[in-house]
Design a protein around this motif. Structure first.
Motif, PDB file in Angstrom:
ATOM      1  N   ALA A 150      60.339  91.889  50.160  1.00  0.00           N
ATOM      2  CA  ALA A 150      61.203  91.672  49.023  1.00  0.00           C
ATOM      3  C   ALA A 150      62.684  92.637  49.554  1.00  0.00           C
ATOM      4  O   ALA A 150      63.612  92.485  48.878  1.00  0.00           O
ATOM      5  CB  ALA A 150      60.022  91.458  48.551  1.00  0.00           C
ATOM      6  N   GLN A 151      61.805  94.202  49.012  1.00  0.00           N
ATOM      7  CA  GLN A 151      62.740  94.847  49.268  1.00  0.00           C
ATOM      8  C   GLN A 151      63.717  95.184  50.469  1.00  0.00           C
ATOM      9  O   GLN A 151      65.168  94.786  49.966  1.00  0.00           O
ATOM     10  CB  GLN A 151      62.255  96.255  48.839  1.00  0.00           C
ATOM     11  CG  GLN A 151      63.198  97.117  48.847  1.00  0.00           C
ATOM     12  CD  GLN A 151      64.173  97.412  47.255  1.00  0.00           C
ATOM     13  OE1 GLN A 151      63.274  96.570  46.572  1.00  0.00           O
ATOM     14  NE2 GLN A 151      65.293  97.317  47.122  1.00  0.00           N
ATOM     15  N   THR A 152      63.381  94.887  51.239  1.00  0.00           N
ATOM     16  CA  THR A 152      63.521  94.777  52.433  1.00  0.00           C
ATOM     17  C   THR A 152      64.678  93.746  52.605  1.00  0.00           C
ATOM     18  O   THR A 152      66.023  93.471  53.336  1.00  0.00           O
ATOM     19  CB  THR A 152      63.207  94.943  54.461  1.00  0.00           C
ATOM     20  OG1 THR A 152      62.257  95.754  54.150  1.00  0.00           O
ATOM     21  CG2 THR A 152      63.509  94.242  55.372  1.00  0.00           C
ATOM     22  N   THR A 153      64.220  91.844  51.972  1.00  0.00           N
ATOM     23  CA  THR A 153      65.406  91.265  52.087  1.00  0.00           C
ATOM     24  C   THR A 153      66.059  91.445  51.463  1.00  0.00           C
ATOM     25  O   THR A 153      67.442  91.133  51.711  1.00  0.00           O
ATOM     26  CB  THR A 153      64.244  90.009  52.113  1.00  0.00           C
ATOM     27  OG1 THR A 153      63.342  89.438  52.640  1.00  0.00           O
ATOM     28  CG2 THR A 153      64.886  89.112  51.716  1.00  0.00           C
ATOM     29  N   LEU A 154      65.745  91.893  50.019  1.00  0.00           N
ATOM     30  CA  LEU A 154      67.655  92.251  49.199  1.00  0.00           C
ATOM     31  C   LEU A 154      68.200  93.055  49.549  1.00  0.00           C
ATOM     32  O   LEU A 154      69.110  93.370  49.403  1.00  0.00           O
ATOM     33  CB  LEU A 154      66.743  92.575  47.771  1.00  0.00           C
ATOM     34  CG  LEU A 154      66.311  92.217  47.116  1.00  0.00           C
ATOM     35  CD1 LEU A 154      65.105  92.645  45.763  1.00  0.00           C
ATOM     36  CD2 LEU A 154      66.615  90.605  46.760  1.00  0.00           C
ATOM     37  N   THR A 155      67.572  94.587  50.750  1.00  0.00           N
ATOM     38  CA  THR A 155      68.263  94.935  50.716  1.00  0.00           C
ATOM     39  C   THR A 155      69.536  95.015  52.361  1.00  0.00           C
ATOM     40  O   THR A 155      70.746  95.077  52.566  1.00  0.00           O
ATOM     41  CB  THR A 155      67.596  96.643  51.684  1.00  0.00           C
ATOM     42  OG1 THR A 155      67.039  97.593  51.082  1.00  0.00           O
ATOM     43  CG2 THR A 155      68.653  97.684  52.900  1.00  0.00           C
ATOM     44  N   ARG A 211      79.809  80.996  52.669  1.00  0.00           N
ATOM     45  CA  ARG A 211      78.669  79.810  51.237  1.00  0.00           C
ATOM     46  C   ARG A 211      77.274  80.430  50.179  1.00  0.00           C
ATOM     47  O   ARG A 211      76.880  80.312  51.023  1.00  0.00           O
ATOM     48  CB  ARG A 211      78.416  78.454  52.515  1.00  0.00           C
ATOM     49  CG  ARG A 211      79.507  77.748  53.204  1.00  0.00           C
ATOM     50  CD  ARG A 211      79.264  76.509  53.543  1.00  0.00           C
ATOM     51  NE  ARG A 211      78.391  76.147  53.095  1.00  0.00           N
ATOM     52  CZ  ARG A 211      77.979  74.785  53.059  1.00  0.00           C
ATOM     53  NH1 ARG A 211      77.616  74.487  54.978  1.00  0.00           N
ATOM     54  NH2 ARG A 211      77.783  73.778  52.714  1.00  0.00           N
ATOM     55  N   ARG A 212      77.733  80.543  49.129  1.00  0.00           N
ATOM     56  CA  ARG A 212      76.967  80.201  48.195  1.00  0.00           C
ATOM     57  C   ARG A 212      75.864  79.817  48.557  1.00  0.00           C
ATOM     58  O   ARG A 212      74.531  80.329  47.404  1.00  0.00           O
ATOM     59  CB  ARG A 212      77.275  80.618  46.665  1.00  0.00           C
ATOM     60  CG  ARG A 212      78.287  82.382  46.796  1.00  0.00           C
ATOM     61  CD  ARG A 212      77.996  83.537  46.815  1.00  0.00           C
ATOM     62  NE  ARG A 212      78.363  84.701  46.730  1.00  0.00           N
ATOM     63  CZ  ARG A 212      78.924  85.638  48.096  1.00  0.00           C
ATOM     64  NH1 ARG A 212      77.954  85.505  48.929  1.00  0.00           N
ATOM     65  NH2 ARG A 212      79.245  86.350  47.257  1.00  0.00           N
ATOM     66  N   ASP A 213      75.444  78.740  48.606  1.00  0.00           N
ATOM     67  CA  ASP A 213      74.435  77.650  48.313  1.00  0.00           C
ATOM     68  C   ASP A 213      73.561  77.924  49.757  1.00  0.00           C
ATOM     69  O   ASP A 213      72.445  77.325  49.373  1.00  0.00           O
ATOM     70  CB  ASP A 213      75.103  76.258  48.351  1.00  0.00           C
ATOM     71  CG  ASP A 213      75.733  75.513  49.495  1.00  0.00           C
ATOM     72  OD1 ASP A 213      77.386  76.663  50.406  1.00  0.00           O
ATOM     73  OD2 ASP A 213      75.852  74.915  50.163  1.00  0.00           O
ATOM     74  N   GLU A 214      73.895  78.687  50.746  1.00  0.00           N
ATOM     75  CA  GLU A 214      72.959  78.924  51.735  1.00  0.00           C
ATOM     76  C   GLU A 214      72.418  80.597  51.370  1.00  0.00           C
ATOM     77  O   GLU A 214      70.700  80.561  52.347  1.00  0.00           O
ATOM     78  CB  GLU A 214      73.750  79.027  53.386  1.00  0.00           C
ATOM     79  CG  GLU A 214      74.256  77.329  53.961  1.00  0.00           C
ATOM     80  CD  GLU A 214      74.854  76.913  54.561  1.00  0.00           C
ATOM     81  OE1 GLU A 214      75.446  78.808  55.693  1.00  0.00           O
ATOM     82  OE2 GLU A 214      75.579  76.141  55.116  1.00  0.00           O
ATOM     83  N   SER A 257      73.365  89.056  39.880  1.00  0.00           N
ATOM     84  CA  SER A 257      72.762  88.063  39.123  1.00  0.00           C
ATOM     85  C   SER A 257      71.461  87.345  39.727  1.00  0.00           C
ATOM     86  O   SER A 257      70.664  86.260  39.541  1.00  0.00           O
ATOM     87  CB  SER A 257      73.716  86.653  38.694  1.00  0.00           C
ATOM     88  OG  SER A 257      73.673  85.521  37.966  1.00  0.00           O
ATOM     89  N   TRP A 258      71.674  86.476  41.257  1.00  0.00           N
ATOM     90  CA  TRP A 258      71.275  85.830  41.928  1.00  0.00           C
ATOM     91  C   TRP A 258      69.495  86.585  42.590  1.00  0.00           C
ATOM     92  O   TRP A 258      68.407  86.563  41.932  1.00  0.00           O
ATOM     93  CB  TRP A 258      71.641  86.094  43.379  1.00  0.00           C
ATOM     94  CG  TRP A 258      70.698  85.101  44.542  1.00  0.00           C
ATOM     95  CD1 TRP A 258      71.271  84.001  45.005  1.00  0.00           C
ATOM     96  CD2 TRP A 258      70.103  85.690  45.352  1.00  0.00           C
ATOM     97  NE1 TRP A 258      70.515  83.572  45.527  1.00  0.00           N
ATOM     98  CE2 TRP A 258      69.301  84.531  45.516  1.00  0.00           C
ATOM     99  CE3 TRP A 258      69.539  86.972  45.487  1.00  0.00           C
ATOM    100  CZ2 TRP A 258      68.966  84.714  46.866  1.00  0.00           C
ATOM    101  CZ3 TRP A 258      68.009  87.211  46.879  1.00  0.00           C
ATOM    102  CH2 TRP A 258      67.645  85.933  47.046  1.00  0.00           C
TER     103      TRP A 258
END
Length: 172
Positions: free
Chosen positions: A38-43, A54-57, A11-12
């Protein structure tokens, strides 16, 4: 990762991945490098997801990873070479339908000519609308450094584009 974590992560990603990619492009000026960052970040986010209490962070963590992955790429020796660009087109007439695209290209080219930290500070502050503190956290520096990078970046853009162009191109 298990059921609920997997759904939350998916979902995120559905909600935030396009913004990550666009932000990466604005910072680095290259769609291929933006996709890689972006792919590196998502991985990395996927691997860290169960540990993120903490999901807000999550957004702040993602911005930090994105900027760091781009910074790591800039530090590679072959990335420091000069890259020739085509001539910047003359400013188009106001009634020209391509004028907006030409202005966007001018701004993107000028943005791409900034040093990485200045470019990242401007994109995070003005494109992502992050506060000084949030930008400092994402860049891993002090609030004063963010202010300095922002001021120098804006000064350089004004020098390259002119004050009048920046006012006219608001929202580009």
């Amino acid at each position: 990762m298990h059921g609920d974590d997997e759904r939350q992560f998916t979902s995120w990603v559905d909600a935030r991945a396009p913004a990550l990619r666009r932000t990466a492009f604005l910072i680095c000026g290259d769609w291929h490098a933006a996709d890689d960052a972006a792919q590196t970040t998502l991985t990395k986010l996927y691997l860290a997801w169960p540990r993120l209490s903490r999901r807000d962070e999550i957004d702040g963590y993602a911005w930090r990873v994105l900027v760091r992955s781009l910074t790591d790429e800039w530090r590679r020796p072959w990335r420091r070479r000069e890259h020739p660009v085509d001539l910047v087109p003359d400013r188009a007439a106001a009634d020209d339908p391509t004028a907006r695209l030409d202005r966007q290209r001018l701004v993107l080219d000028a943005l791409a000519g900034l040093p990485g930290r200045q470019r990242a500070a401007l994109v995070l502050r003005f494109w992502q609308d992050l506060s000084i503190e949030q930008t400092a956290a994402a860049l891993g520096c002090s609030a004063g450094a963010v202010k300095s990078h922002t001021a120098r970046g804006l000064q350089t853009l004004r020098g390259r584009l002119g004050d009048q162009f920046l006012v006219e191109s608001e929202g580009v």
